[in-house]
Motif scaffolding. Structure first.
Motif, PDB file in Angstrom:
ATOM      1  N   GLU A 482      54.937   8.714   7.899  1.00  0.00           N
ATOM      2  CA  GLU A 482      54.290   8.940   9.281  1.00  0.00           C
ATOM      3  C   GLU A 482      52.944   8.900   8.942  1.00  0.00           C
ATOM      4  O   GLU A 482      52.080   9.772   8.089  1.00  0.00           O
ATOM      5  N   PHE A 483      52.000   8.042   9.550  1.00  0.00           N
ATOM      6  CA  PHE A 483      50.464   7.948   9.509  1.00  0.00           C
ATOM      7  C   PHE A 483      50.051   8.599  10.651  1.00  0.00           C
ATOM      8  O   PHE A 483      50.507   8.318  11.889  1.00  0.00           O
ATOM      9  N   GLU A 502      47.711  -7.299  13.115  1.00  0.00           N
ATOM     10  CA  GLU A 502      47.933  -6.001  13.928  1.00  0.00           C
ATOM     11  C   GLU A 502      49.427  -6.216  14.202  1.00  0.00           C
ATOM     12  O   GLU A 502      50.242  -7.085  14.164  1.00  0.00           O
ATOM     13  N   LEU A 503      49.896  -5.006  14.167  1.00  0.00           N
ATOM     14  CA  LEU A 503      51.137  -4.427  14.277  1.00  0.00           C
ATOM     15  C   LEU A 503      51.500  -4.234  15.590  1.00  0.00           C
ATOM     16  O   LEU A 503      50.747  -3.363  16.427  1.00  0.00           O
ATOM     17  N   PHE A 513      55.499   3.514  17.474  1.00  0.00           N
ATOM     18  CA  PHE A 513      54.101   4.217  17.624  1.00  0.00           C
ATOM     19  C   PHE A 513      54.108   5.512  18.619  1.00  0.00           C
ATOM     20  O   PHE A 513      55.149   5.282  19.450  1.00  0.00           O
ATOM     21  N   LYS A 514      53.460   6.401  18.301  1.00  0.00           N
ATOM     22  CA  LYS A 514      53.849   7.593  19.127  1.00  0.00           C
ATOM     23  C   LYS A 514      52.233   8.104  19.467  1.00  0.00           C
ATOM     24  O   LYS A 514      51.519   8.240  18.836  1.00  0.00           O
ATOM     25  N   HIS A 520      47.819  10.186  17.187  1.00  0.00           N
ATOM     26  CA  HIS A 520      48.315   8.882  17.430  1.00  0.00           C
ATOM     27  C   HIS A 520      49.140   8.901  16.170  1.00  0.00           C
ATOM     28  O   HIS A 520      48.571   9.198  14.975  1.00  0.00           O
ATOM     29  N   TYR A 521      50.371   8.241  16.007  1.00  0.00           N
ATOM     30  CA  TYR A 521      51.301   8.275  14.924  1.00  0.00           C
ATOM     31  C   TYR A 521      51.736   6.869  14.887  1.00  0.00           C
ATOM     32  O   TYR A 521      52.112   6.167  15.772  1.00  0.00           O
ATOM     33  N   LEU A 522      51.718   6.424  13.712  1.00  0.00           N
ATOM     34  CA  LEU A 522      52.607   5.321  13.165  1.00  0.00           C
ATOM     35  C   LEU A 522      53.883   5.637  12.294  1.00  0.00           C
ATOM     36  O   LEU A 522      53.611   6.114  11.269  1.00  0.00           O
TER      37      LEU A 522
END
Length: 1289
Positions: A482-483, A502-503, A513-514, A520-522
């Motif tokens: 989790e980034f 780009e993802l 993506f959250k 913001h989370y990856l």
């Protein structure tokens, strides 16, 4: 710390690899084992392969091979090779054989392949147009086989195919295609679509807009598509496609025109003709060339039908000519009739600079053929503002009493608080929008009755900053990653990239993506080895980078099971501890799985696994093993049953200590610091002997620990107290006495407990003695802080010293960790122990400050971490300077110039170092002492005639860059250069100055050696007392401190080198105030009017007279009042005089300097008679002064130089005052900001700001009043500025 477990070594020194084989071929896999004689098995999908004609298995020594014959599609599975406990998996990929088939000839309506000698645009596919809704999967444009094999290559940009202009009817679909060559690209290019100048269409994807991309692996071409579904009128406009790679950038513009759907039963013949003429370039032949039943003729072209259709179309044209005949056809009409693909050509032909604005207005012209009667001024086509700011939309009405409505996206705007403010100022109506947000980004209308005016408002977001950066992470395979970042504004758009790619949301199965407020989370649910890399979070105001390292999942054994010796009916406990608490396992007894029962229990709590056996019996003696599930580990131990034998012992038996090591040197028992030490010493003797425990010091002194007899159950004490009998049975060190053995226990062993322990037995029959050596081992002390050396762009060398205390066991290796300085998370750099005392750390980010620390590891475990190293920043030297050239050469000096490096890096730039060496020598000599920060330098004190090589390096904290070298050696000798005067543009015309002004004229020139400069005035030498001359190597200056009229004249400057001469002429005109007019007199007096007349002044002040100022004064007060200013004639009529007063008049003359100092006054006065006199004015017929416009001064053709402002001037007269219009190539210039128009006293001037060759053409000035109109034309030629630059030989 847990004890690290070394990774089991693989049995293979060469492993088979995944192979691609064409169907029907032969696949061979080879492996080599470390040792010979090892049995090797081959598996297919987990099932062992038996040798056969299809599968051939060979083994020779340590080399093994598997051959698969006649490979088929069913063989495309996973294979494995097994040797001992090592297993290697690999795959066989079967490809279909290539089939060479001739592609069927394309139908006539399909796009034709590009021809080598065809025009450049012929091979460019046009947008795909459809009036039916299309599925996403069918929106991609399918190219013919010939086009796919030979894709056109753009030699300049990155596009192979650029999107072209398109036209579609309302409700139809259209697709624009862009193709980028991917053969030379390491990563996928980034392509963005825009509408207008900056509206990113990536955020507008929805029902009406779809973006697609795919990769053609055969041709190695990336295909990007923008599809507009169910087109609407607001989709009309200019679009832009941008493509960016690592080192290239390209963009292309195209436009879309959305036409209104024709009414039922009507046919647009012009559009049919346009569509019919678009053959080739990827468009179909439709419209007028369609067959009668509505289907296109795809195979053969019916020429008779074409002839019939062409005659029909000619009749249609004749009908249009009758109904739509117009005497004058302007550019708007040409654009309206032309197809979209011809817009750029027409714009170039007629000098249209703002094509996008023209297209927007053309869209309105198609809908509004008549000029608006309700609006005097419409809304601008578009407005732009920042988020949170306010914007005003203003229109001007023809009738101030009209009622106005404002609409937003078709809905009427209502008054709501302070958001919208409606204002009415005269005939102006203003809509003010306060605190603009993204919701205000919409289309607005102003409606008066049936008339509307449209505009678009674009709201631009402020840059979003990253307040909390990403953190580096190290995880095991299968773990969740989790980034997290935090930005400055909620709801901001954040893009995630992995290694520059780009993802997207399409990879939702892999990445999630959250958003949570500003965070913001990856999220990567199950990480794999492919997830290794650098992840970047980007906003429009910044970016943050972090590294993810995914390691193979390893299991560390913190505590292994140990051998046990247990007496009958005692309890045996096997215990082990592993690093992963989720790992399960099985217990084996002599190779068979242990089944739990009432006496045998198996437990798993956290990381600890236990096997407990109650009431041990002789049958329980065996080898026990624990095998973790999924790992190649086997933890084994032996359970020994201690059988108690009862023998007859006679009375008075001497004491005996029954240790296993009695016949050897003193036994050594190793215990880990902090663990419990328990020594069970079997004894015998009758009567029961007395037990004495002693510790032998280094000085061979004895420390009494205990004196035990049978009736004493136990005593305790502390080893640190010498010669003290232990009496506390609950102490850390205690001795317990039993019938047949005694127990010596140390709770929580410490370093001080290490030494030789002596146990002595005594009874009347004798005594026995035994020595036991106890060694306490521990983890090492932490090493000292490591030192950082050899810092590079993304790497450095870490060095350290061994720990001062190794814990009693040799140091097995070291573990290194690093972290960013502002972070709290340490990242492990190695999982295999480092044997050396240095390590090269890599994969760091340049410009980020890091810290390092080190752990020491021995067989006990890992030490505490060392202190962190000094913070350091990975930086690299800059790249070499660019464009390193020689600017000038003299007999003893050389002037060099260059440009900064392309890459400077985080270390900045301290300066440049210049060196030179003689031709044939290898010794480089510094040209200057120290570094220079400028990008040019003069190297002096050189020897004339030497041939020198020069080089330059850029220097920063990391060191010097690679040198940039001038290829050829430079000869230090001045080069003869022809003299040339570069006369400034303002000196090519007459230089006008006023008396008393300072004149400073600088005339640059070139020439080597230094030329001789000569100034003359009107052919005579200049008097140095009145005019100062200063000369330098590159220019000459003429200076007059205070100009007088006699300084006017023609000055000539001459530059001479030997017999070569260049001349230039400068005309200077010194102006003074003019003298007063002559012979001012009153010609006539009638009614309230006085007629005056005079003659021009005798002295015009060395400048043309531009006008006169006429004033009047009452004889009583003699206060002067102005009647006329800037009056150009020499006679006038002063009107509106007061009856009964007597007036004097005076006249001033005026030139470019100003008014004359004195005025000419009338000698006589004029008296205005009172009413009641019998004067009867004559009956004159009223004269009609109205006059049609007439140009009194021509508009001459001009030739100007690009980049300098140019003016076109002419003069006109007419009554009433005519209205002036300027045109370029028949296009009105009124709304173009590049042109400024002036009109003063009949003199008309058009100023063109910094014209370019594109501004050349036919310019027309048109004057119109109610009596008529007049036109005058001239041609403007704009030349390129060839004299602005010159090369140095």
């Amino acid at each position: 710390m847990p004890e690290p477990v070394k990774k089991p070594a693989s049995a293979f020194i060469k492993k088979p690899k995944t192979t691609d084989v064409v169907a029907g071929g032969v696949a061979v896999f080879e492996a080599e084992t470390e040792k010979t004689g090892i049995k090797v098995k081959w598996q297919r999908n987990g099932i062992e392969i038996a040798a056969s004609d299809k599968y051939v298995i060979k083994s020779e020594g340590n080399k093994h091979s598997l051959t698969i014959n006649s490979v088929g599609k069913e063989d495309d599975v996973t294979y494995a090779v097994i040797a001992g406990s090592s297993k290697v998996k690999f795959e066989l990929k079967v490809k279909e054989p290539e089939k060479v088939e001739e592609a069927p000839p394309p139908p006539e309506s399909a796009p034709q392949p590009a021809v080598s000698d065809a025009p450049k645009g012929a091979d460019t596919p046009q947008p795909t147009i459809s009036n039916e809704p299309t599925d996403d999967s069918k929106s991609s444009e399918v190219l013919p086989a010939e086009v796919q094999e030979e894709a056109p290559v753009d030699p300049i940009g990155v596009f192979v195919t650029r999107p072209q202009d398109g036209e579609v009817t309302v409700g139809g679909n259209i697709t624009f295609t862009a193709k980028v060559a991917g053969e030379s690209l390491l990563k996928k290019p980034s392509v963005k679509w825009f509408k207008g100048k900056w509206m990113d269409l990536g955020s507008k994807v929805g029902k009406h807009l779809q973006l697609h991309e795919n990769y053609d692996r055969n041709n190695k071409v990336y295909v990007f598509e923008m599809q507009i579904i169910d087109a609407k009128m607001e989709h009309t406009g200019a679009y832009r496609c941008e493509a960016a790679t690592k080192d290239k950038f390209d963009s292309c513009n195209f436009s879309l025109v959305v036409n209104e759907a024709p009414a039922a039963g009507e046919m647009d013949f012009r559009s049919a003709l346009r569509r019919g003429s678009m053959v080739g370039g990827g468009r179909r032949m439709t419209g007028a060339f369609a067959s009668a039943d509505g289907h296109e003729e795809g195979r053969e072209l019916d020429f008779s039908a074409l002839l019939r259709k062409s005659s029909f179309l000619r009749s249609v044209h004749r009908i249009e000519a009758k109904t739509e005949s117009q005497p004058d056809v302007d550019v708007w009409e040409i654009l309206r009739k032309a197809p979209a693909s011809e817009y750029e050509k027409i714009a170039f032909q007629y000098g249209i600079t703002d094509l996008r604005g023209m297209l927007k207005r053309l869209k309105r012209m198609k809908k509004e053929d008549k000029k608006s009667t309700a609006f005097a001024k419409r809304l601008d086509p578009a407005y732009q503002t920042d988020k949170g700011q306010k914007i005003k939309l203003m229109v001007e009405l023809a009738n101030p009493d009209d009622e106005v409505k404002w609409l937003k996206n078709g809905q009427e705007i209502q008054v709501s608080g302070g958001k919208y403010i409606f204002e009415a100022l005269g005939n102006k109506r203003i809509l003010t929008i306060n605190h603009c947000s993204l919701a205000d980004d919409a289309a607005y209308q102003c409606v008066i009755g049936e008339e509307k005016t449209f505009t678009e408002l674009f709201v631009r977001e402020p840059p979003v900053l990253i307040t909390h950066s990403l953190e580096d992470q190290v995880v095991m395979v299968g773990e969740r990653v989790e980034f997290e970042i935090e930005v400055s504004e909620e709801g901001a758009a954040v893009k995630w990239e992995k290694d520059g790619v780009e993802l997207t949301r399409e990879e939702a199965f892999k990445y999630r993506f959250k958003k949570d407020g500003k965070k913001h989370y990856l999220i990567i649910n199950e990480s794999t080895k492919e997830d290794n890399g650098h992840y970047k979070a980007k906003t429009n105001g910044g970016e943050s980078v972090a590294e993810l390292i995914v390691q193979e999942k390893k299991l560390e054994v913190y505590q292994s099971i140990a051998d046990l010796t247990v007496k009958a009916r005692d309890q045996a406990v096997f215990k082990c501890e592993v690093s992963d608490e989720n790992v399960k396992g099985i217990w084996l007894k002599n190779g068979k799985e242990v089944i739990p029962n009432e006496r045998t229990k198996i437990s798993h709590i956290g990381r600890i696994h236990k096997l407990t056996i109650d009431d041990v019996t002789p049958e329980d003696e065996a080898d026990y093993s624990f095998i973790p599930e999924g790992f190649a580990y086997n933890l084994s131990a032996h359970l020994r049953f201690l059988e108690v034998k009862i023998d007859f012992v006679p009375r008075h038996e001497p004491p005996k200590i029954r240790l296993d090591c009695m016949g050897q040197s003193p036994d050594t028992i190793i215990v880990v610091a902090g663990n419990k030490l328990r020594l069970d010493v079997p004894i015998s003797g009758d009567p029961v002997p007395t037990v004495i425990w002693q510790k032998v010091n280094k000085n061979n002194d004895l420390v009494l620990l205990s004196d035990q007899s049978k009736d004493i159950t136990g005593t305790g004490g502390d080893l640190n107290n010498d010669n003290k009998v232990l009496s506390d049975s609950e102490g850390r060190v205690r001795v317990e006495m039993y019938e047949d053995h005694c127990v010596f226990t140390i709770e929580g062993a410490e370093k001080e407990d290490e030494g030789v322990y002596r146990v002595t037995l005594k009874n009347p029959a004798g005594e026995d003695t035994a020595d036991i050596t106890v060694k306490v081992i521990d983890v090492p002390d932490p090493p000292e802080a490591p030192e950082i050396t050899n810092v590079g762009e993304d790497n450095c060398t870490v060095q350290w010293q061994p720990p001062k205390y190794d814990g009693g066991q040799p140091v097995l290796g070291y573990i290194l960790e690093r972290k960013k300085k502002k972070s709290y998370r340490w990242m492990r750099l190695n999982f295999d122990l480092l044997k050396d005392l240095s390590y090269e750390a890599k994969r760091m980010i340049e410009g980020v400050v890091y810290e390092m620390r080190i752990y020491a590891v021995n067989s006990v475990g890992m030490s505490r971490p060392s202190a962190a190293s000094q913070p350091f920043m990975p930086i690299a030297p800059p790249s070499e300077p660019t464009h390193f050239t020689v600017e000038d050469i003299c007999d003893t000096s050389v002037t060099l110039k260059w440009r900064p490096p392309e890459r400077i890096g985080a270390g900045g730039l301290d300066g440049y170092n210049i060196e030179y060496c003689k031709e044939g020598s290898t010794e480089w000599i510094p040209a200057l002492h120290g570094l220079i920060e400028r990008t040019s330098v003069l190297v002096k004190d050189l020897v004339t005639g030497d041939k020198l090589n020069f080089r330059i390096t850029a220097v920063n904290l990391a060191g010097a860059s690679q040198p940039a070298v001038i290829k050829e050696p430079i000869t230090v000798r001045e080069i003869l250069q022809r003299p040339k005067i570069w006369l400034p543009r303002n000196l090519r015309q007459t230089l006008m100055k006023k008396v008393g002004d300072t004149i400073n004229i600088v005339v640059p020139f070139q020439g080597k050696p230094r030329p001789k400069v000569i100034w003359t005035k009107d052919g005579q030498p200049i008097d140095s007392k009145e005019v100062g001359i200063r000369n330098s190597n590159t220019d000459t200056i003429l200076f007059i401190r205070k100009a007088e009229r006699h300084h006017s004249g023609i000055y000539e400057v001459e530059v001479q080198i030997e017999n070569m001469i260049d001349k230039a002429t400068i005309t200077i005109q010194i102006m003074d105030k003019p003298g007063p007019p002559q012979n001012v007199k009153i010609v006539d007096v009638w009614g309230f009017n006085v007629a005056l007349e005079w003659k021009p002044p005798q002295d015009d002040g060395n400048a043309p007279i531009t006008g006169y100022t006429v004033q009047k004064a009452d004889k009583k007060t003699m206060e002067w009042y102005t009647v006329f200013e800037h009056y150009r004639r020499t006679n006038c009529v002063a009107s509106d005089l007061i009856m009964g007063n007597e007036y004097y008049f005076r006249v001033f003359s005026e030139n470019l300097y100003g008014l004359s100092e004195n005025a000419a006054i009338t000698k006589n006065s004029a008296y205005i008679n009172k009413t009641g006199t019998d004067y009867k004015p004559p009956n004159y017929k009223e004269h009609d002064f109205s006059e049609a416009p007439k140009f009194t001064h021509p508009l001459p053709d001009r030739s100007v130089i690009s980049g300098y402002n140019a003016t076109l001037s002419c003069a006109v007269r007419g009554s009433p005052k005519p209205k002036i219009f300027w045109f370029k190539n028949k296009v009105d210039l009124s709304g173009d900001a590049k042109y400024r128009m002036f009109s003063k006293h009949g003199v008309l001037t058009l100023e063109i700001r910094k014209p370019s060759p594109f501004d050349g053409g036919l310019y027309t000035c048109k004057a119109v009043n109610e009596c008529g109109e007049a036109e005058i034309e001239c041609r403007l030629d704009v030349r390129g500025n060839k004299d602005s630059t010159h090369s140095v030989l």
